[in-house]
Design a protein around this motif. Structure first.
Motif, PDB file in Angstrom:
ATOM      1  N   HIS A 160      -4.493 -11.872  -4.136  1.00  0.00           N
ATOM      2  CA  HIS A 160      -4.898 -10.984  -3.052  1.00  0.00           C
ATOM      3  C   HIS A 160      -5.198  -9.628  -3.663  1.00  0.00           C
ATOM      4  CE1 HIS A 160      -5.208  -9.269   0.962  1.00  0.00           C
ATOM      5  NE2 HIS A 160      -4.411  -8.292   0.588  1.00  0.00           N
ATOM      6  N   ASP A 253      -4.241  -2.615  -4.534  1.00  0.00           N
ATOM      7  CA  ASP A 253      -3.260  -3.648  -4.851  1.00  0.00           C
ATOM      8  C   ASP A 253      -3.885  -4.905  -5.444  1.00  0.00           C
ATOM      9  OD1 ASP A 253      -1.296  -2.121  -3.759  1.00  0.00           O
ATOM     10  OD2 ASP A 253      -0.723  -3.532  -2.188  1.00  0.00           O
ATOM     11  N   THR A 255      -2.135  -8.775  -6.141  1.00  0.00           N
ATOM     12  CA  THR A 255      -1.038  -9.725  -6.274  1.00  0.00           C
ATOM     13  C   THR A 255      -1.649 -11.037  -6.745  1.00  0.00           C
ATOM     14  OG1 THR A 255       0.189  -8.725  -4.443  1.00  0.00           O
ATOM     15  CG2 THR A 255       0.820 -10.956  -5.085  1.00  0.00           C
ATOM     16  N   ILE A 257      -0.741 -14.815  -8.117  1.00  0.00           N
ATOM     17  CA  ILE A 257       0.398 -15.742  -8.139  1.00  0.00           C
ATOM     18  C   ILE A 257       0.010 -17.009  -8.884  1.00  0.00           C
ATOM     19  CG2 ILE A 257       2.160 -16.859  -6.730  1.00  0.00           C
ATOM     20  CD1 ILE A 257       1.293 -15.157  -4.380  1.00  0.00           C
ATOM     21  N   THR A 262       4.231 -14.177 -11.205  1.00  0.00           N
ATOM     22  CA  THR A 262       3.452 -13.352 -10.273  1.00  0.00           C
ATOM     23  C   THR A 262       3.213 -11.989 -10.912  1.00  0.00           C
ATOM     24  OG1 THR A 262       4.509 -14.450  -8.390  1.00  0.00           O
ATOM     25  CG2 THR A 262       3.404 -12.361  -7.945  1.00  0.00           C
ATOM     26  N   ASN A 264       1.983  -8.098 -10.014  1.00  0.00           N
ATOM     27  CA  ASN A 264       1.743  -7.110  -8.954  1.00  0.00           C
ATOM     28  C   ASN A 264       1.372  -5.777  -9.563  1.00  0.00           C
ATOM     29  OD1 ASN A 264       4.287  -8.660  -7.249  1.00  0.00           O
ATOM     30  ND2 ASN A 264       2.477  -8.083  -6.095  1.00  0.00           N
ATOM     31  N   HIS A 266      -0.205  -1.687  -8.052  1.00  0.00           N
ATOM     32  CA  HIS A 266      -0.601  -0.908  -6.876  1.00  0.00           C
ATOM     33  C   HIS A 266      -1.591   0.196  -7.205  1.00  0.00           C
ATOM     34  CE1 HIS A 266       2.357  -3.103  -4.704  1.00  0.00           C
ATOM     35  NE2 HIS A 266       3.334  -2.692  -5.496  1.00  0.00           N
ATOM     36  N   ILE A 280       3.884  -5.122 -12.566  1.00  0.00           N
ATOM     37  CA  ILE A 280       5.178  -5.765 -12.355  1.00  0.00           C
ATOM     38  C   ILE A 280       5.069  -7.239 -12.727  1.00  0.00           C
ATOM     39  CG2 ILE A 280       6.983  -6.309 -10.678  1.00  0.00           C
ATOM     40  CD1 ILE A 280       5.892  -3.912  -9.010  1.00  0.00           C
ATOM     41  N   ASN A 282       6.833 -10.813 -12.642  1.00  0.00           N
ATOM     42  CA  ASN A 282       7.820 -11.677 -12.004  1.00  0.00           C
ATOM     43  C   ASN A 282       7.570 -13.054 -12.600  1.00  0.00           C
ATOM     44  OD1 ASN A 282       8.372 -13.877 -10.250  1.00  0.00           O
ATOM     45  ND2 ASN A 282       8.022 -12.719  -8.389  1.00  0.00           N
TER      46      ASN A 282
END
Lengths: 331, 331
Positions: A160, A253, A255, A257, A262, A264, A266, A280, A282
């Protein structure tokens, strides 16, 4: 990078004095392999003021017409920040004048127009690059490493992307980006361009099979898009969505996955800070025994650099131009 | 909170021994106004093992049938974590037995089923609550304050929500959430529930005018959704999108964009940490003069608490039940 110091810097001419030209002008000044040689506006006074306001070197030439700059034999490359509706016309002339072309986004109003530009560049042996800065940020290479890591990220499943800002009343009334005859793609061409690029980038530029516009885009009275979105779909079930707008707070942004990780961030278009940028990570997080917290907690990966992304872009474009010039000088 | 110490704690019976029941059992134990009085399974051995494994108080009763627990006059409220296909049947019985009902999500397979449950609760004067923990987190109240702040956030324009995790092969083959006869809503009912809730929450529970499923949901052989998404649209141009999946890495994102601010968080369903939770506040950020960085840089707002969100949920439900009981005792 020894070649950069041995070969003379690429000499840039700037056609048009848009706001974004300030950022790129500064980047040309800062890039080790580029130099500003000239600026042209339809008004010589405007060009002169622009050169002064942006600390152009005193030897930079000032032209009162685009044609005059393009006839200057001491210009290697042109940066073109004109309104999108003028891109195809001037890009073709730039290429025919054998100038390499760094062009502001969106590159054209549609694919057919861009095909004309690409053909002109190819026919005339000039390098083309669009002015999308973030893909040249050192952070982007690190993010690419993460997305390509089969252990940490796995296979991409969904992404996204969002880029919006709230245009002031004056912007929404007078900016070229809300005028059908200037930048007719509106928010889709201005901010949506970055969203689509981030989605294609994450998908290694594999085109989707299906693209579906989201219901209910917001248009102005002239029919220009102020806010819209879409979903993109690949045959293997990969999905992407994006939202772009001139009517929503500044947001940038991504994101992405995968099956195991994941990503991320901003601030993907303009990083929060000039000399460092984070994302970020994950990866393979699970819940604790009581399903009340995460193990491990996702963490920021920070990339520091002395070279801002817009300078990286100019440096890379100039390196490519230098290579083309070298090959052409040998043939 | 003086009332909590004056009135006796709400006595819970648990029907079913699902994994999520462990978390809620622990929360009932920790809530100051609740106590576990009994647990029932179709097998008394299973119920007994569950009670031991989760440190139930020694006085907690063990039942080998749901009916037996529901006939116990010393139970005030029932926590019901059964598969969704059994919800309407057992929720109605719970209500008819005058037990207050804390029910695991998704609450029903469709609106018609939920209407039956809601009517049964209303007809029998029992409190209903669904087991969505995150809305009770103290952080959520702080996020609500931000979204309601006309200066810092402005008017909501867009929200994107995502909840996914990668189901292991055994999960994707055997879990009740991939079985059409047990939890037939699959990922939409399990993780999409939270996405939809977050979207409605951000919109002050105003229902959208239009909802459009995204192209190409992924289904298993039995037709249960493993991955899907949708866009939601309001008449004033507000838009929401969500993505939910059993096939993508653990991700719990909300991005809510207003006219003046943006809210981001990456752990909305289960916070990264038990005793503190953060969200990112981006309010009226602009670019610096050279359009190469942000001013100010968005910052994390952290909420610390000694009371985890699942305990907040049980405490709030028990408070409501206590109020209902008090009113009923007076009438």
């Amino acid at each position: 990078m020894a070649a950069e110091t041995q070969t003379p810097p690429i000499r840039f001419g700037i056609i048009g004095c848009a706001r974004v030209a300030r950022t790129v002008s500064r980047a040309i000044t800062l890039a080790p392999n580029a130099v500003i040689s000239a600026v042209a506006s339809r008004s010589i006074e405007k060009a002169s003021l622009f050169a002064k306001a942006n600390n152009f070197p005193p030897e930079a030439k000032i032209y009162g017409s685009y044609e005059a700059l393009l006839d200057d034999p001491d210009i290697d490359a042109v940066y073109l920040p004109l309104p999108t509706s003028l891109h195809v016309k001037w890009a073709v002339v730039v290429a025919q004048k054998k100038k390499h072309l760094l062009m502001e986004k969106p590159v054209a109003l549609n694919v057919a127009e861009f095909d004309v530009i690409a053909k002109a560049c190819e026919d005339n042996g000039v390098q083309f690059m669009d002015g999308t800065m973030w893909v040249h940020n050192l952070r982007t290479a690190k993010m690419r490493e993460f997305l390509s890591d089969s252990e940490r990220f796995g296979q991409l499943k969904a992404i996204h992307s969002c880029f919006s800002f709230t245009g002031h009343p004056d912007f929404l009334k007078n900016d070229i980006r809300v005028k059908p005859d200037l930048d007719g793609l509106g928010a889709l061409g201005d901010t949506g361009w970055y969203c689509v690029r981030s989605i294609l980038w994450a998908n290694d530029y594999e085109l989707p099979k299906t693209v579906v516009a989201l219901h209910g885009p917001v248009l102005n009275e002239a029919g220009v898009i102020l806010s819209c979105g879409a979903s993109l779909h690949w045959d293997d079930g990969r999905i992407a969505t994006f939202f772009c707008s001139f009517l929503s707070n500044l947001t940038m942004d991504i994101t992405a996955i995968g099956t195991k990780g994941t990503l991320n961030l901003h601030d993907f278009v303009i990083p929060f800070q000039n000399k460092e940028a984070s994302f970020i990570v994950n990866s393979k997080c699970v819940f604790n025994e009581t399903v009340t917290s995460w193990v491990p907690i996702p963490s920021a990966h920070t990339v520091t650099t002395d070279i801002p992304q817009e300078v990286c872009m100019v440096r890379e474009f100039s390196r490519l131009v230098g290579d083309v010039k070298m090959v052409q000088s040998l043939s």
